[in-house]
Write a protein that holds these residues in place. Structure first.
Motif, PDB file in Angstrom:
ATOM      1  N   GLY A  28      21.688  -9.684  90.632  1.00 43.38           N
ATOM      2  CA  GLY A  28      21.312  -9.899  92.022  1.00 43.38           C
ATOM      3  C   GLY A  28      21.972  -8.929  92.981  1.00 43.38           C
ATOM      4  O   GLY A  28      22.057  -9.193  94.187  1.00 43.38           O
ATOM      5  N   VAL A  29      22.424  -7.779  92.489  1.00 44.60           N
ATOM      6  CA  VAL A  29      23.161  -6.805  93.299  1.00 44.60           C
ATOM      7  C   VAL A  29      22.331  -5.537  93.445  1.00 44.60           C
ATOM      8  O   VAL A  29      21.781  -5.025  92.467  1.00 44.60           O
ATOM      9  N   THR A  30      22.241  -5.035  94.670  1.00 41.52           N
ATOM     10  CA  THR A  30      21.576  -3.767  94.925  1.00 41.52           C
ATOM     11  C   THR A  30      22.631  -2.677  95.011  1.00 41.52           C
ATOM     12  O   THR A  30      23.540  -2.735  95.844  1.00 41.52           O
ATOM     13  N   ALA A  31      22.532  -1.700  94.133  1.00 42.47           N
ATOM     14  CA  ALA A  31      23.533  -0.628  94.096  1.00 42.47           C
ATOM     15  C   ALA A  31      22.869   0.667  93.674  1.00 42.47           C
ATOM     16  O   ALA A  31      22.010   0.676  92.773  1.00 42.47           O
ATOM     17  N   GLY A  32      23.256   1.744  94.322  1.00 39.51           N
ATOM     18  CA  GLY A  32      22.762   3.053  93.941  1.00 39.51           C
ATOM     19  C   GLY A  32      23.464   3.543  92.681  1.00 39.51           C
ATOM     20  O   GLY A  32      24.667   3.360  92.517  1.00 39.51           O
ATOM     21  N   ILE A  33      22.711   4.152  91.790  1.00 39.76           N
ATOM     22  CA  ILE A  33      23.261   4.710  90.554  1.00 39.76           C
ATOM     23  C   ILE A  33      23.036   6.217  90.605  1.00 39.76           C
ATOM     24  O   ILE A  33      21.910   6.699  90.460  1.00 39.76           O
ATOM     25  N   ASN A  34      24.088   6.965  90.842  1.00 40.15           N
ATOM     26  CA  ASN A  34      23.913   8.413  91.003  1.00 40.15           C
ATOM     27  C   ASN A  34      24.992   9.237  90.302  1.00 40.15           C
ATOM     28  O   ASN A  34      25.097  10.438  90.543  1.00 40.15           O
ATOM     29  N   GLN A  35      25.796   8.582  89.456  1.00 42.22           N
ATOM     30  CA  GLN A  35      26.852   9.311  88.772  1.00 42.22           C
ATOM     31  C   GLN A  35      26.860   8.958  87.294  1.00 42.22           C
ATOM     32  O   GLN A  35      27.056   7.806  86.922  1.00 42.22           O
ATOM     33  N   GLY A  36      26.611   9.947  86.451  1.00 45.95           N
ATOM     34  CA  GLY A  36      26.640   9.723  85.014  1.00 45.95           C
ATOM     35  C   GLY A  36      28.029   9.928  84.448  1.00 45.95           C
ATOM     36  O   GLY A  36      28.773  10.802  84.895  1.00 45.95           O
ATOM     37  N   LEU A  37      28.405   9.089  83.488  1.00 45.94           N
ATOM     38  CA  LEU A  37      29.689   9.241  82.814  1.00 45.94           C
ATOM     39  C   LEU A  37      29.532   9.835  81.417  1.00 45.94           C
ATOM     40  O   LEU A  37      30.385  10.608  80.978  1.00 45.94           O
ATOM     41  N   ALA A  38      28.476   9.453  80.708  1.00 46.77           N
ATOM     42  CA  ALA A  38      28.302   9.934  79.342  1.00 46.77           C
ATOM     43  C   ALA A  38      26.840   9.856  78.943  1.00 46.77           C
ATOM     44  O   ALA A  38      26.086   9.020  79.448  1.00 46.77           O
ATOM     45  N   VAL A  39      26.460  10.726  78.019  1.00 45.74           N
ATOM     46  CA  VAL A  39      25.164  10.667  77.354  1.00 45.74           C
ATOM     47  C   VAL A  39      25.449  10.677  75.861  1.00 45.74           C
ATOM     48  O   VAL A  39      26.096  11.595  75.343  1.00 45.74           O
ATOM     49  N   ASP A  40      24.984   9.622  75.189  1.00 44.56           N
ATOM     50  CA  ASP A  40      25.318   9.420  73.785  1.00 44.56           C
ATOM     51  C   ASP A  40      24.074   9.556  72.922  1.00 44.56           C
ATOM     52  O   ASP A  40      23.063   8.885  73.148  1.00 44.56           O
ATOM     53  N   TRP A  41      24.153  10.444  71.907  1.00 45.54           N
ATOM     54  CA  TRP A  41      23.097  10.519  70.901  1.00 45.54           C
ATOM     55  C   TRP A  41      23.477   9.589  69.770  1.00 45.54           C
ATOM     56  O   TRP A  41      24.540   9.714  69.161  1.00 45.54           O
ATOM     57  N   VAL A  42      22.590   8.620  69.480  1.00 47.23           N
ATOM     58  CA  VAL A  42      22.841   7.622  68.447  1.00 47.23           C
ATOM     59  C   VAL A  42      21.942   7.946  67.254  1.00 47.23           C
ATOM     60  O   VAL A  42      20.713   7.922  67.368  1.00 47.23           O
ATOM     61  N   SER A  43      22.545   8.239  66.122  1.00 54.22           N
ATOM     62  CA  SER A  43      21.769   8.614  64.944  1.00 54.22           C
ATOM     63  C   SER A  43      21.082   7.393  64.349  1.00 54.22           C
ATOM     64  O   SER A  43      21.557   6.256  64.480  1.00 54.22           O
ATOM     65  N   ALA A  44      19.960   7.637  63.669  1.00 55.66           N
ATOM     66  CA  ALA A  44      19.227   6.540  63.047  1.00 55.66           C
ATOM     67  C   ALA A  44      20.078   5.841  61.996  1.00 55.66           C
ATOM     68  O   ALA A  44      20.009   4.626  61.815  1.00 55.66           O
ATOM     69  N   ASP A  45      20.904   6.589  61.282  1.00 54.26           N
ATOM     70  CA  ASP A  45      21.719   6.003  60.215  1.00 54.26           C
ATOM     71  C   ASP A  45      22.778   5.053  60.752  1.00 54.26           C
ATOM     72  O   ASP A  45      23.310   4.223  60.011  1.00 54.26           O
ATOM     73  N   SER A  46      23.134   5.166  62.048  1.00 52.67           N
ATOM     74  CA  SER A  46      24.193   4.323  62.598  1.00 52.67           C
ATOM     75  C   SER A  46      23.676   2.995  63.128  1.00 52.67           C
ATOM     76  O   SER A  46      24.467   2.131  63.515  1.00 52.67           O
TER      77      SER A  46
END
Length: 311
Positions: A28-46
């Protein structure tokens, strides 16, 4: 404190928009999202699922939701179904509450937030370019806690001073922080008064800075103290300019050769759990920095000091 939630992206929806939408739907919170911390590639085997149900590789974005004060937390309204409760927890508790991949990813993202080195690129939750914070597992054990009121004055006579520590500044305005090589816990240079210090806290500080960090300092400036009211023990805090750092060597008191880093005061505070009083101490730190004629440190990644350094 941390709040972690993994969200799904709708068709044709951007990851940032999905994060903002789900915050509204689930909290129920309105908040802007404009800063990335990480981008994770997740392998199919995991992925712990039957082979036909696995993605051929998944990309997970981790965003910085900011620091939520009491007013923002009071705005939270949970939907009648799906979510029954929320909890803000110390980062070290995440492995007990999330799946191993999600906890690993969250901790990597939180370290990237402290390090202010831009968006971290992860593979299965692990940074492809680990920093010193990643290497030592910072935040994986509970942060040092001193949730006592900050007093910008000397400790009263009825309080026994049991610890003396300091914010030691490099010429660029960053502070020296010690990291335990086994746990990643952060430590301000300093230690316990000894008989040879003859009741002089500045002598304690000089000795401990040399023993734990091989650090040489200028004249210490008293910032104030924290008091444990249940034990009537006091913890003095000073500030001083660094004049040099020698080769790393084990601290005689602990046997550890601490990892030495330079961090902005704001980065340093995030390595401890000091509660609301941290803001008051941080203000005193910057006043002392100005008194010492040092600049405010620019936002930058932490720097490890593996060898000698002189200023």
């Amino acid at each position: 404190m941390s709040f972690a939630r993994r969200l799904a992206v709708d068709e044709s929806e951007s990851p940032a928009h999905a994060a903002a939408r789900e915050l509204g739907e689930e909290l129920g919170v309105t908040a802007g999202i404009n800063q990335g911390l990480a981008v994770d590639w997740v392998s199919a085997d995991s992925v712990a699922a039957p082979a036909p149900m696995r993605f051929p590789g998944e990309i997970v974005h981790v965003f910085d939701g900011g620091t939520w004060d009491d007013d923002r937390i009071d705005e939270i309204r949970l939907p009648p179904r799906e979510i029954t409760a929320i909890e803000f927890v110390e980062p070290a508790r995440l492995p007990d509450m999330l799946s191993p991949p999600d906890a690993r990813r969250a901790l990597s993202a939180l370290r990237a937030r402290i390090n202010t080195s831009g968006t971290a690129l992860l593979e299965n939750g692990r940074p492809i370019a680990p920093t010193v914070l990643d290497r030592l597992g910072v935040l994986q054990t509970a942060r040092p806690t001193y949730r006592y009121p900050w007093n910008p004055r000397p400790a009263p006579y009825e309080v026994t001073v049991t610890h003396v520590s300091a914010w030691l500044f490099a010429p660029d305005g960053r502070a020296l922080i010690l990291l335990d090589p086994d746990t990643g816990a952060a430590i301000l240079p300093g230690g316990t008064p000894q008989e040879q210090d003859q009741g002089n806290p500045a002598s304690t500080l000089r000795r401990e800075a040399e023993e734990a960090a091989t650090a040489r300092i200028g004249n210490p400036l008293l910032l104030g103290h924290l008091t444990d009211p249940s034990m009537r023990r006091g913890y003095l805090r000073y500030a001083a300019a660094l004049t040099g750092i020698g080769p790393a060597r084990p601290d005689p008191a602990t046997g550890h050769a601490y990892t030495r880093i330079l961090a902005t005061p704001e980065q340093a505070v995030d390595l401890f759990d000091w509660g609301p009083a941290a803001a008051d101490q941080l203000a005193a730190v910057h006043q002392a920095r100005q008194h010492l004629g040092l600049p405010q440190a620019a936002r930058q990644p932490v720097t490890e000091l593996p060898g000698p350094c002189a200023w």
